[in-house]
Design an enzyme around this catalytic site. Structure first.
Site, PDB file in Angstrom:
ATOM      1  N   GLU A 133      -3.261   1.808 -15.285  1.00  0.00           N
ATOM      2  CA  GLU A 133      -4.291   0.774 -15.188  1.00  0.00           C
ATOM      3  C   GLU A 133      -4.086  -0.105 -13.956  1.00  0.00           C
ATOM      4  O   GLU A 133      -5.036  -0.482 -13.267  1.00  0.00           O
ATOM      5  CB  GLU A 133      -4.287  -0.082 -16.452  1.00  0.00           C
ATOM      6  CG  GLU A 133      -4.795   0.688 -17.673  1.00  0.00           C
ATOM      7  CD  GLU A 133      -4.501  -0.047 -18.976  1.00  0.00           C
ATOM      8  OE1 GLU A 133      -4.912  -1.202 -19.118  1.00  0.00           O
ATOM      9  OE2 GLU A 133      -3.852   0.543 -19.849  1.00  0.00           O
ATOM     10  N   THR A 165     -18.507  17.343 -17.457  1.00  0.00           N
ATOM     11  CA  THR A 165     -19.426  16.666 -16.546  1.00  0.00           C
ATOM     12  C   THR A 165     -20.087  15.593 -17.405  1.00  0.00           C
ATOM     13  O   THR A 165     -20.311  15.809 -18.601  1.00  0.00           O
ATOM     14  CB  THR A 165     -20.494  17.613 -15.957  1.00  0.00           C
ATOM     15  OG1 THR A 165     -21.254  18.172 -17.038  1.00  0.00           O
ATOM     16  CG2 THR A 165     -19.891  18.756 -15.161  1.00  0.00           C
ATOM     17  N   ASN A 207      -0.903 -10.509  24.045  1.00  0.00           N
ATOM     18  CA  ASN A 207      -2.064  -9.720  23.611  1.00  0.00           C
ATOM     19  C   ASN A 207      -1.793  -8.218  23.665  1.00  0.00           C
ATOM     20  O   ASN A 207      -2.137  -7.487  22.735  1.00  0.00           O
ATOM     21  CB  ASN A 207      -3.292 -10.067  24.465  1.00  0.00           C
ATOM     22  CG  ASN A 207      -3.694 -11.526  24.312  1.00  0.00           C
ATOM     23  OD1 ASN A 207      -3.120 -12.240  23.490  1.00  0.00           O
ATOM     24  ND2 ASN A 207      -4.661 -11.970  25.094  1.00  0.00           N
ATOM     25  N   LYS A 238       1.523  -0.507 -30.310  1.00  0.00           N
ATOM     26  CA  LYS A 238       0.877  -0.167 -29.040  1.00  0.00           C
ATOM     27  C   LYS A 238       1.776   0.550 -28.044  1.00  0.00           C
ATOM     28  O   LYS A 238       2.976   0.323 -27.976  1.00  0.00           O
ATOM     29  CB  LYS A 238       0.310  -1.436 -28.374  1.00  0.00           C
ATOM     30  CG  LYS A 238      -0.931  -1.994 -29.042  1.00  0.00           C
ATOM     31  CD  LYS A 238      -2.093  -1.024 -29.116  1.00  0.00           C
ATOM     32  CE  LYS A 238      -2.713  -0.765 -27.772  1.00  0.00           C
ATOM     33  NZ  LYS A 238      -3.390  -1.948 -27.232  1.00  0.00           N
ATOM     34  N   SER A 272       2.896  -4.010 -26.591  1.00  0.00           N
ATOM     35  CA  SER A 272       2.098  -5.227 -26.734  1.00  0.00           C
ATOM     36  C   SER A 272       2.956  -6.321 -27.362  1.00  0.00           C
ATOM     37  O   SER A 272       3.827  -6.044 -28.179  1.00  0.00           O
ATOM     38  CB  SER A 272       0.894  -4.923 -27.639  1.00  0.00           C
ATOM     39  OG  SER A 272       0.496  -6.077 -28.347  1.00  0.00           O
ATOM     40  N   TYR A 300      -9.442 -10.190  23.639  1.00  0.00           N
ATOM     41  CA  TYR A 300      -8.642 -10.692  22.524  1.00  0.00           C
ATOM     42  C   TYR A 300      -9.173 -12.047  22.071  1.00  0.00           C
ATOM     43  O   TYR A 300      -9.488 -12.919  22.878  1.00  0.00           O
ATOM     44  CB  TYR A 300      -7.156 -10.848  22.923  1.00  0.00           C
ATOM     45  CG  TYR A 300      -6.325 -11.433  21.782  1.00  0.00           C
ATOM     46  CD1 TYR A 300      -5.750 -10.619  20.820  1.00  0.00           C
ATOM     47  CD2 TYR A 300      -6.168 -12.817  21.650  1.00  0.00           C
ATOM     48  CE1 TYR A 300      -5.043 -11.151  19.751  1.00  0.00           C
ATOM     49  CE2 TYR A 300      -5.457 -13.359  20.587  1.00  0.00           C
ATOM     50  CZ  TYR A 300      -4.893 -12.520  19.640  1.00  0.00           C
ATOM     51  OH  TYR A 300      -4.200 -13.054  18.589  1.00  0.00           O
ATOM     52  N   ASN A 343       0.901   1.338 -24.140  1.00  0.00           N
ATOM     53  CA  ASN A 343      -0.158   1.148 -23.146  1.00  0.00           C
ATOM     54  C   ASN A 343       0.166   1.814 -21.805  1.00  0.00           C
ATOM     55  O   ASN A 343       1.292   1.715 -21.333  1.00  0.00           O
ATOM     56  CB  ASN A 343      -0.402  -0.344 -22.913  1.00  0.00           C
ATOM     57  CG  ASN A 343      -0.921  -1.043 -24.156  1.00  0.00           C
ATOM     58  OD1 ASN A 343      -1.600  -0.438 -24.977  1.00  0.00           O
ATOM     59  ND2 ASN A 343      -0.575  -2.309 -24.298  1.00  0.00           N
TER      60      ASN A 343
HETATM   61  N1  ARG Z   1       0.172 -13.852  16.947  1.00  0.00           N
HETATM   62  C1  ARG Z   1      -0.855 -13.302  17.756  1.00  0.00           C
HETATM   63  C2  ARG Z   1      -1.593 -12.203  16.984  1.00  0.00           C
HETATM   64  O1  ARG Z   1      -1.068 -11.768  16.042  1.00  0.00           O
HETATM   65  C3  ARG Z   1      -0.273 -12.720  19.001  1.00  0.00           C
HETATM   66  C4  ARG Z   1      -1.205 -12.754  20.147  1.00  0.00           C
HETATM   67  C5  ARG Z   1      -1.496 -14.152  20.529  1.00  0.00           C
HETATM   68  N2  ARG Z   1      -2.234 -14.245  21.740  1.00  0.00           N
HETATM   69  C6  ARG Z   1      -2.832 -15.374  22.103  1.00  0.00           C
HETATM   70  N3  ARG Z   1      -3.451 -15.329  23.216  1.00  0.00           N
HETATM   71  N4  ARG Z   1      -2.816 -16.458  21.391  1.00  0.00           N
HETATM   72  O2  ARG Z   1      -2.661 -11.791  17.333  1.00  0.00           O
END
Ligand code: ARG
Length: 465
Positions: A295, A160, A115, A288, A282, A322, A290
């Site tokens: 775009e 404008t 995490n 053409k 085209s 997380y 383009n």
């Molecule tokens: N692959 C996970 C992500 O991108 C990494 C963290 C995963 N953590 C967990 N507790 N499963 O977020």
């Protein structure tokens, strides 16, 4: 088919995952892009663990050598990452190193969670992208400034409501976009400022009982500061949202510009010509030519807005701290930076190559009533209240339209009658939208000399960024 063997977190499970669960859960297919950051982060983390006495100097050396070797291998071919059935880049790196060097590899993840690890990787990635994208914007501005200087004297209609309004210069028009792109740079600098926090040490969500030295890791990785709250460090992605927001604005600016390129390159306007290098044909209509590139950039703007919306929506329901939803951050961020990057690059080349049909632009100014406001201002100089002057010139425009002529062709008689007590033969001089530009003295005016002054100052600003 069910699989679980070999997972780094398999300890507490007796059953197996569904194969589909593995596939659904995995992010390796896209987060392998973070490998260089993941490895750099691990090197710093392991150095810190060594300094703090959690890994011996000998093991540390083995781990770092293996990490660096892996980084080199992956830089030329990362296919091995897709072969081990790894869930994500963090697991892949740890598993590969442990496979190669044995027990020391099992110490890498000490005091760390995926995490805080993924939070670190993303911050490093975003910081790098901020640098790359700023450079793309600088390259674009430098092309725009060169073109503005070259076209400081080229007079064209300013619009404008897509109605001819008042004369400007093409250089001035280009400088307007430089201003926008300067602000884009400063927005991205701002993103980088807030992204520059090192989240390692947060662990899974609540830090660690081990004595880690987070400041040391931050220093090794070149971060200005360490995150101040472990829950925030692992769960926050607002810096990603800020980047996507800044990039959405970049794309909006590019898209506006492209919209005009498409119009102006058309036969109806024919103010500019997009070079062969950036035009397409085209399959059916031989004549053409383009402006596909313009775009497509206009179209790709929608993708980046979509990435921003996706990211905002992912984050709006994230309970502290997380949650796996956050894994969805990556594809949005990757797609947005890649899209902005290629669009800025190709746009810069296209703009550099655009040629201007000065004669067509000038004629569009001549054949217009764009001198009306200047003429009203002439009467103001003669003491006429502006609202009344507006009415007088409006009447003359109506009269000229009926007679099928321009303001400069109106007879002296009609002029006298319309202006009454404010009549002065000098007013004829004001019937010249191009000539009147030289009377616009304020710093933000479209006058050629102001365009050149802007370019000079902007070049200095660019060099000092
Ligand atoms: N692959 C996970 C992500 O991108 C990494 C963290 C995963 N953590 C967990 N507790 N499963 O977020």
């Amino acid at each position: 088919m069910k699989t679980n063997s070999g997972k780094l977190w398999a300890g507490r499970f007796s059953g197996e995952n569904e194969k589909l669960t593995d596939e659904f859960d995995a992010s390796i297919g896209f987060d392998k892009r973070l490998a260089p950051y993941d490895i750099e982060g691990s090197v710093a983390h392991v150095k810190m663990l060594c300094k703090q006495g959690f890994i011996s100097a000998e093991d540390t050396e083995k781990i770092i050598t293996a990490l660096e070797q892996l980084r080199n291998e992956l830089s030329s071919d990362d296919s091995m990452l897709m072969k081990g059935g790894y869930e994500d880049i963090h697991m892949a790196v740890e598993a590969i190193i442990t496979d190669r060097i044995g027990e020391p590899g099992q110490r890498i993840h000490t005091g760390r969670s995926r995490n805080d690890q993924v939070a670190l990787d993303m911050r490093m990635f975003v910081l790098d992208q901020c640098g790359i994208l700023q450079n793309r914007l600088k390259a674009l501005i430098s092309v725009l400034l060169a073109k503005a200087e070259e076209n400081a004297d080229v007079v064209m209609p300013g619009f404008t409501h897509v109605q001819k309004a008042q004369a400007v210069t093409y250089g001035h028009y280009l400088n307007a976009y430089s201003e926008m792109f300067f602000r884009d740079i400063s927005r991205i600098q701002d993103v980088a400022k807030r992204t520059d926090e090192m989240p390692l040490g947060a662990g899974a969500l609540a830090a660690s009982t081990l004595e880690l030295d987070d400041d040391y890791v931050a220093e090794l990785l070149g971060f200005k500061a360490v995150s101040k709250n472990s829950l925030d460090a692992v769960s926050d992605r607002d810096y990603c949202i800020e980047l996507l927001s800044a990039l959405s604005i970049v794309m909006m600016h590019l898209s506006r510009f492209c919209e005009e390129i498409v119009w102006w390159a058309s036969e109806e306007f024919a103010y500019i010509k997009v070079s062969d290098g950036y035009s397409t044909g085209s399959s059916m209509m031989p004549q053409k030519r383009n402006p596909d590139v313009a775009e497509l950039i206009r179209g790709k703007t929608g993708r980046v807005y979509g990435d921003l919306m996706a990211m905002l929506t992912v984050m709006k329901g994230i309970p502290m701290s997380y949650d796996k939803d956050i894994q969805e951050d990556k594809e949005s961020v990757f797609d947005a930076v890649d899209t902005a990057d290629i669009c800025l690059t190709i746009f810069t080349g296209m703009v550099k190559d655009i040629s201007v049909n000065e004669e067509k632009m000038n004629r569009a100014v001549e054949e217009s009533f764009m001198d009306s406001t200047d003429a009203a201002e002439y009467l103001v100089r003669k003491g006429c209240p502006f609202r009344h002057a507006h009415f007088i010139i409006g009447g003359l425009v109506g009269l000229a339209e009926k007679q099928g002529i321009w303001l400069r062709d109106i007879s002296e008689e009609d002029l006298k009658a319309a202006c009454g007590e404010y009549y002065d033969p000098g007013i004829r001089e004001a019937f010249n939208a191009t000539g009147n530009l030289k009377n616009k003295h304020s710093a933000l005016s479209p006058a050629p000399e102001k365009v050149r002054a802007y370019v000079k100052a902007a070049k200095e600003k660019l060099a000092n960024l």
